[in-house]
Design a protein around this motif. Structure first.
Motif, PDB file in Angstrom:
ATOM      1  N   THR A 195      17.383  55.939  -5.509  1.00 42.11           N
ATOM      2  CA  THR A 195      18.012  56.542  -6.692  1.00 42.11           C
ATOM      3  C   THR A 195      19.516  56.757  -6.528  1.00 42.11           C
ATOM      4  O   THR A 195      20.187  57.137  -7.486  1.00 42.11           O
ATOM      5  N   GLY A 196      20.032  56.547  -5.321  1.00 42.88           N
ATOM      6  CA  GLY A 196      21.460  56.730  -5.105  1.00 42.88           C
ATOM      7  C   GLY A 196      21.903  58.182  -5.109  1.00 42.88           C
ATOM      8  O   GLY A 196      23.091  58.474  -5.288  1.00 42.88           O
ATOM      9  N   ARG A 197      20.975  59.094  -4.889  1.00 47.54           N
ATOM     10  CA  ARG A 197      21.316  60.515  -4.887  1.00 47.54           C
ATOM     11  C   ARG A 197      21.665  60.997  -3.480  1.00 47.54           C
ATOM     12  O   ARG A 197      21.158  60.474  -2.495  1.00 47.54           O
ATOM     13  N   GLN A 198      22.524  61.997  -3.439  1.00 50.36           N
ATOM     14  CA  GLN A 198      22.844  62.674  -2.181  1.00 50.36           C
ATOM     15  C   GLN A 198      22.522  64.156  -2.356  1.00 50.36           C
ATOM     16  O   GLN A 198      23.270  64.887  -3.003  1.00 50.36           O
ATOM     17  N   LEU A 199      21.411  64.561  -1.809  1.00 46.57           N
ATOM     18  CA  LEU A 199      20.953  65.939  -1.937  1.00 46.57           C
ATOM     19  C   LEU A 199      20.603  66.490  -0.559  1.00 46.57           C
ATOM     20  O   LEU A 199      20.027  65.771   0.269  1.00 46.57           O
ATOM     21  N   PRO A 200      20.928  67.755  -0.297  1.00 42.54           N
ATOM     22  CA  PRO A 200      20.502  68.356   0.970  1.00 42.54           C
ATOM     23  C   PRO A 200      18.983  68.466   1.017  1.00 42.54           C
ATOM     24  O   PRO A 200      18.322  68.640  -0.016  1.00 42.54           O
ATOM     25  N   ILE A 201      18.446  68.356   2.217  1.00 44.02           N
ATOM     26  CA  ILE A 201      16.994  68.423   2.404  1.00 44.02           C
ATOM     27  C   ILE A 201      16.660  69.651   3.241  1.00 44.02           C
ATOM     28  O   ILE A 201      17.189  69.828   4.343  1.00 44.02           O
ATOM     29  N   VAL A 202      15.779  70.465   2.711  1.00 44.16           N
ATOM     30  CA  VAL A 202      15.248  71.616   3.432  1.00 44.16           C
ATOM     31  C   VAL A 202      13.755  71.373   3.625  1.00 44.16           C
ATOM     32  O   VAL A 202      13.046  71.015   2.673  1.00 44.16           O
ATOM     33  N   LEU A 203      13.287  71.554   4.834  1.00 46.16           N
ATOM     34  CA  LEU A 203      11.895  71.266   5.170  1.00 46.16           C
ATOM     35  C   LEU A 203      11.192  72.540   5.627  1.00 46.16           C
ATOM     36  O   LEU A 203      11.659  73.218   6.538  1.00 46.16           O
ATOM     37  N   GLU A 204      10.077  72.848   4.990  1.00 49.23           N
ATOM     38  CA  GLU A 204       9.299  74.028   5.365  1.00 49.23           C
ATOM     39  C   GLU A 204       8.257  73.657   6.420  1.00 49.23           C
ATOM     40  O   GLU A 204       7.554  72.653   6.294  1.00 49.23           O
ATOM     41  N   THR A 205       8.171  74.505   7.458  1.00 51.99           N
ATOM     42  CA  THR A 205       7.144  74.333   8.484  1.00 51.99           C
ATOM     43  C   THR A 205       6.350  75.623   8.630  1.00 51.99           C
ATOM     44  O   THR A 205       6.881  76.713   8.430  1.00 51.99           O
TER      45      THR A 205
END
Length: 287
Positions: A195-205
């Motif tokens: 999609t050509g997006r630049q978004l921060p990624i937060v991952l829940e554990t």
């Protein structure tokens, strides 16, 4: 005065105020229209009746002017001021009917915002001596999010994502539906590339095993440690070893906040900031 956060555009504020006034005023404030002469001019002051942190002062003039451009507001106390009973936040002057029409919306916003700012400041004080910063969540009142998140900032907290569109947050259900931590991250990176997006990624554990899987996979900005005890968080932080930002989440209360902060996490998200704060009692009084 602090600059407004990016989500508080003139358009967003105007849209919110129009919608709120439409809900409250409808086809007219018939009480004011019936009882008050059209030519009457008066003034009123915003009187503080409780102890806390004031919020919504910068919003109030926008509401008054949306009702009537002839209304003038003279600010006495800025947002973020610690107030007590008897303090006066501002004085509004102009057409009497218009003051009365705007009154309830101004009070509803400011009482709620001041309550959130007060509670945020109270919890932020519990983080003293640690590096942890307090985050809000999306557990907000529909159509009032911009005011509630604004109030968190005024109280000294930090805004998390504003909505679903400005960050990718892979929570437990995303991970489970995707088939695990590594699969969720791989699918996310493929989506961003496609999609050509630049978004921060937060991952829940949720477990130390998931933390280990996440660190091995990489490719995210922040790791959430959800519903873990302080002891479990310390184990997780040892695995992370400073390679990613960390955020504690899930069921954290005023009673447990300091212990969580002492583990060394970077952020702590608390939904109660916006869904459980009391109001600060305020009143608009003619004088």
């Amino acid at each position: 005065m602090q600059p407004l956060p990016a989500y508080l555009t003139d358009e967003a504020l105007a849209t919110f105020i129009r919608s709120a006034l439409a809900e409250d005023v409808g086809d007219g404030d018939h009480s004011a229209l019936a009882a008050i002469p059209a030519e009457a001019r008066n003034r009123a002051r915003l009187l503080v009746k409780g102890t806390g942190v004031l919020a919504g002062v910068a919003l109030a003039p926008r509401i008054f002017v949306a009702v009537d451009e002839a209304l003038e507001v003279r600010e006495a106390l800025p947002d973020g001021t610690r107030v007590r009973p008897g303090d006066v936040a501002f004085v509004v002057e102009g057409p009497a009917r218009s003051i009365l029409t705007a009154e309830r919306l101004v009070l509803n916003c400011m009482q709620r915002m001041s309550g959130i700012a007060t509670y945020t400041a109270q919890l932020t004080a519990l983080l003293a001596g640690t590096k942890a910063r307090l985050l809000d969540t999306r557990k907000t009142t529909p159509n009032f999010r911009l005011c509630e998140k604004w109030a968190v900032l005024i109280g000294g907290g930090v805004n998390h994502r504003y909505g679903l569109f400005d960050m990718i947050m892979l929570k437990d259900n995303h991970v489970d539906y995707a088939g695990g931590v590594a699969a969720a991250l791989a699918a996310t990176h493929a989506y961003l590339a496609r999609t050509g997006r630049q978004l921060p990624i937060v991952l829940e554990t949720r477990t130390l095993e998931e933390v280990q899987q996440a660190v091995a996979a990489g490719g995210f900005q922040r790791l959430m440690l959800d519903n873990m005890t302080p002891a479990q968080m310390r184990e997780a932080l040892a695995v992370v070893a400073g390679r990613f930002e960390t955020e504690a989440s899930g069921g954290i209360t005023e009673q447990t906040l300091a212990a969580v902060a002492a583990t060394g996490v970077d952020y702590i998200s608390v939904g109660a900031l916006t869904h459980s704060a009391d109001i600060l009692d305020l009143s608009l009084k003619a004088f």
